[in-house]
Design a protein around this motif. Structure first.
Motif, PDB file in Angstrom:
ATOM      1  N   LEU A  93     -15.482  -5.012  33.720  1.00  0.00           N
ATOM      2  CA  LEU A  93     -14.797  -5.267  32.893  1.00  0.00           C
ATOM      3  C   LEU A  93     -15.371  -4.968  31.850  1.00  0.00           C
ATOM      4  O   LEU A  93     -16.490  -5.445  31.698  1.00  0.00           O
ATOM      5  N   SER A  98     -11.902  -6.488  26.955  1.00  0.00           N
ATOM      6  CA  SER A  98     -11.360  -7.237  26.881  1.00  0.00           C
ATOM      7  C   SER A  98     -10.304  -8.204  26.624  1.00  0.00           C
ATOM      8  O   SER A  98     -11.170  -8.644  25.535  1.00  0.00           O
ATOM      9  N   ARG A 243      -6.095  -2.102  33.394  1.00  0.00           N
ATOM     10  CA  ARG A 243      -7.268  -1.937  32.831  1.00  0.00           C
ATOM     11  C   ARG A 243      -7.191  -1.234  34.459  1.00  0.00           C
ATOM     12  O   ARG A 243      -8.824  -0.453  34.867  1.00  0.00           O
TER      13      ARG A 243
END
Lengths: 405, 352
Positions: A93, A98, A243
């Protein structure tokens, strides 16, 4: 079987990162390898004078903690921050780009025992000499510190306590936040450290084992207090796919219940309800659940009640899922237990390998479950259930399974 | 999805244990003079005197709610949950006793009974046992937002049809350790802390006494600094209010009254007013009530106290002494200093 109406407008949830600090490994790879190899993280209690203790064994993390950069924080914060860092790296991440990241954690003790240790060691204790420690005293402080250290803004933030079910409850809270579209990403888990008063309190209740933890064994003698932190990153499947994240498995269902009859003596009915709720929410058939990571404390009452609850749900249908408790290896990590055991469950699915229930010489005939005794087994797992039960009759069960393709 | 209604409310505070007593305190602004005044709440039931004071207060508040709210005995009890919020949960007191016993008497001095009763979750456990609520029993220990998060979890569980109803309790007992700790951290006696507890019963069913719906509850955490206010505090307040308005599809002009669970200190009030101005605009001139100025800071119980006062204001159409017509929407905002904010809107007269 209880009935729940399922809401259709919900988000599916994936596991995209995990991190751990435990007495048998400071990362998930070492942890799972040692767990399957049957390593025990139990030892003589260290760091405290135990000369007057009736029971002197625990499952503490010995030696220095893995990461020095948080050495200014107390021990529980260091463990939590290390596990979160591993999970974040694992997930890939990018915090800056994000969606807002939420936090849901469970603990029984948090950092409150740091002041206790000071009181034990400073004969002239005055609170005003330790003002700098006070802001880390509240039980939710580690989560605030975590948000601060990793610059996590905009999401939800919660600390829950449901006794020994706290870690699983925190996962359930985070799971629901995503399902109900309050969040896309939730860092969840549990953490707790060894604390003399917890050990002595449970020792006074005569449930601390003199040597080993033997869940579901005929000669089981109780628990050993462990410590650690387990961190799981939950993410909406949509966000994870967007993603292109690695996905370990999905969270399929969560259930919780309260015995509502006694603070310390479970009868198994509440355990059955929490498992049934999780199974029903998952939409799975009983046959789809191949493995149960049991709460399996190694106490007479818990193991008997849990085995009865499992038997009532599965055996009557002629289904015998594999069952193991990992508390023989890492002890009872209290508020961290649910999270660490969920990680063991996730890795069991991911590696097709069920960790063993250690220290079984003779399985209790009253615990008629398909126990994975002393050695791991290889097994493809479609779905697995992890149980946590606590004082107060607090029960929580969570089901993982199904890879995101 | 279910709609979520308030069915019943109850409180135990230093200013009284009935809604009427507390509303009178608010009306006449009987400000307290010191924290000490509020440590020991008097004249409430000691039926639960064997529990720690925090659980005692919480169970008393829950009793008030359950006396007023009958549940059909045939109803499945696992469809009812217990959700509690508390920042300290009475733990400091039991921790003191257990630590002292260990130092003075050695390991044998550690009490088995206190070991079971020391958990923050004791309040919820007793309430669940007493009412045979076999659904989830979760205690939120998230500082000053604890009862807000408990309320939010109960709301979601009912809205998404996991539960038919839930009791939500916020409870706090301020002992000398918490009081001293706050004074030391703040370096002065700026916090006027207070023991107290509040409880509401939420349900998917409207009842005749309370025609009040919870239309939204939102949480925002734009983390600032640990232990102190920063610009993130008022930004979070603004974001939470805007989220609540958006989620509920209510225009800011339709908010009739605001209950701020910030406000005993000038700093808190400044942050709240800034956040409110950012979200509702300079032109927003509706009344704002600051219950903490009167009732004190009940930490983990703050949000639920705000929700109860909000419900009572909607029912009575009164803001302090003034009757101001038919009120419909009340906005309730609760926050800690770090920038963690819970915000809800209660609405009266929702159509079935």
């Amino acid at each position: 079987m209880i009935k729940i109406k399922r809401e259709s407008n919900i988000q599916e949830v994936a596991v995209t990162g995990i991190g751990i600090v435990s007495s048998i490994g400071f990362n998930t790879e070492d942890f799972f390898l040692n767990l399957c190899e049957g390593k025990e993280g139990t030892n003589l209690i260290s760091g405290f004078d135990t000369s007057q203790y009736r029971r002197k064994i625990a499952a503490q993390i010995l030696g220095p903690l893995p990461n020095k950069k948080w050495a200014n924080y107390n021990r529980v914060n260091q463990m939590l921050l290390s596990a979160v860092e591993e999970a974040l790296i694992d997930s890939g991440l990018n915090i800056e780009s994000s969606s807002p990241i939420s936090l849901s954690f469970g603990t029984m003790i948090g950092g409150v025992s740091e002041l206790e240790d000071i009181v034990f060691n400073d004969k002239n204790f005055q609170l005003n000499n330790y003002v700098d420690k006070l802001k880390y005293y509240p039980i939710n402080a580690p989560v605030d510190i975590l948000a601060n250290e990793f610059n996590l803004k905009g999401g939800l933030k919660s600390t829950v306590m449901t006794a020994c079910a706290s870690g699983t409850t925190a996962l359930g809270v985070g799971f629901n936040w995503i399902r109900y579209k309050r969040a896309d990403i939730v860092i969840c888990g549990g953490y707790d450290i060894f604390r003399p008063l917890t050990h002595l309190g449970l020792s006074s209740l005569r449930i601390i084992s003199p040597d080993k933890v033997r869940p579901f064994d005929l000669n089981r003698k109780g628990i050993l207090i462990g410590e650690g932190a387990g961190v799981i990153i939950l993410e909406s499947v949509e966000h994870a796919m967007m993603r292109k994240a690695k996905t370990y498995t999905n969270v399929l269902g969560y259930g919780s219940s309260c015995d509502a009859n006694d603070l310390a003596h479970p009868d198994g009915d509440g355990m059955q309800v929490s498992m049934e709720k999780a199974i029903l929410e998952s939409g799975l058939s009983l046959r789809d659940i191949n493995y149960i990571n049991a709460h399996g404390t190694g106490t007479l009452q818990n193991d008997l009640a849990e085995a009865r609850a499992i038997t009532k749900i599965f055996n009557k249908e002629g289904i015998f899922p594999y069952v193991s408790s990992i508390k023989g290896a890492i002890g009872h990590t209290i508020g961290a237990a649910g999270a660490i055991e969920a990680i063991a469950t996730i890795l069991s699915i991911y590696h097709s390998k069920i960790p063993p229930n250690l220290n079984v010489k003779q399985q209790d005939d009253n615990c008629k479950i398909n126990l994975v005794k002393n050695k791991y087994i290889k097994k493809d797992i479609k779905a697995a259930l992890s149980n946590s039960f606590g004082f107060g009759g607090n029960n929580a069960s969570i089901i993982f399974g199904g890879l995101n393709e | 999805m279910n709609r979520v209604y308030v069915n019943s409310i109850g409180m135990v505070t230093p200013k009284g244990h009935s809604i009427m007593e507390i509303v009178n305190s608010l009306i006449f602004e009987k400000k307290m003079t010191s924290s000490e005044e509020n440590y020991l709440i008097k004249d409430y039931s000691l039926e639960y005197k064997n529990l720690n004071f925090c659980a005692n207060l919480g169970v008393n508040a829950a009793d008030q709610v359950m006396i007023k709210h009958e549940i059909n005995r045939d109803t499945q009890r696992n469809n009812f949950g217990t959700f509690v919020g508390t920042a300290y949960g009475g733990f400091t007191d039991t921790q003191y006793h257990q630590t002292s016993a260990l130092i003075n008497e050695g390991p044998l001095g550690v009490s088995p009974g206190l070991s079971i009763h020391s958990g923050f979750h004791l309040t919820g456990d007793i309430i669940a046992i007493k009412n045979k609520f076999e659904g989830p029993n979760i205690t939120f220990t998230s500082g000053e937002n604890s009862s807000g998060l408990a309320f939010m979890e109960a709301f979601d569980q009912i809205k998404y049809q996991n539960l038919e109803g839930a009791i939500v309790v916020g409870t706090e007992f301020i002992d000398k350790f918490i009081s001293e700790g706050y004074k030391l951290i703040n370096n002065q006696n700026v916090e006027i802390l207070s023991s107290g507890a509040g409880s509401v019963f939420l349900s998917n069913q409207q009842n005749n006494l309370f025609n009040i719906e919870v239309v939204t509850i939102q949480f925002v955490s734009n983390f600032g600094k640990i232990g102190s206010y920063s610009s993130q505090t008022y930004k979070s307040i603004s974001s939470a209010i805007l989220k609540a308005l958006k989620d509920s599809n209510i225009n800011k002009q339709d908010i009739d009254i605001v209950i701020s669970m910030l406000g005993p200190t000038p700093t808190e009030e400044i942050h709240f007013l800034k956040g409110m101005k950012m979200s509702l605009g300079k032109e927003f001139k509706k009344p704002v009530i600051y219950p903490k100025k009167i009732l004190g800071d009940m930490l983990g119980a703050n949000f639920i106290i705000g929700a109860i006062i909000g419900a009572e204001v909607l029912l009575s159409n009164k803001v302090m002494l003034a009757e101001i017509g038919d009120l419909k929407n009340v906005l309730i905002v609760s926050s800690d200093s770090f920038g963690n904010v819970v915000c809800t809107i209660l609405q009266k007269g929702a159509e079935k």
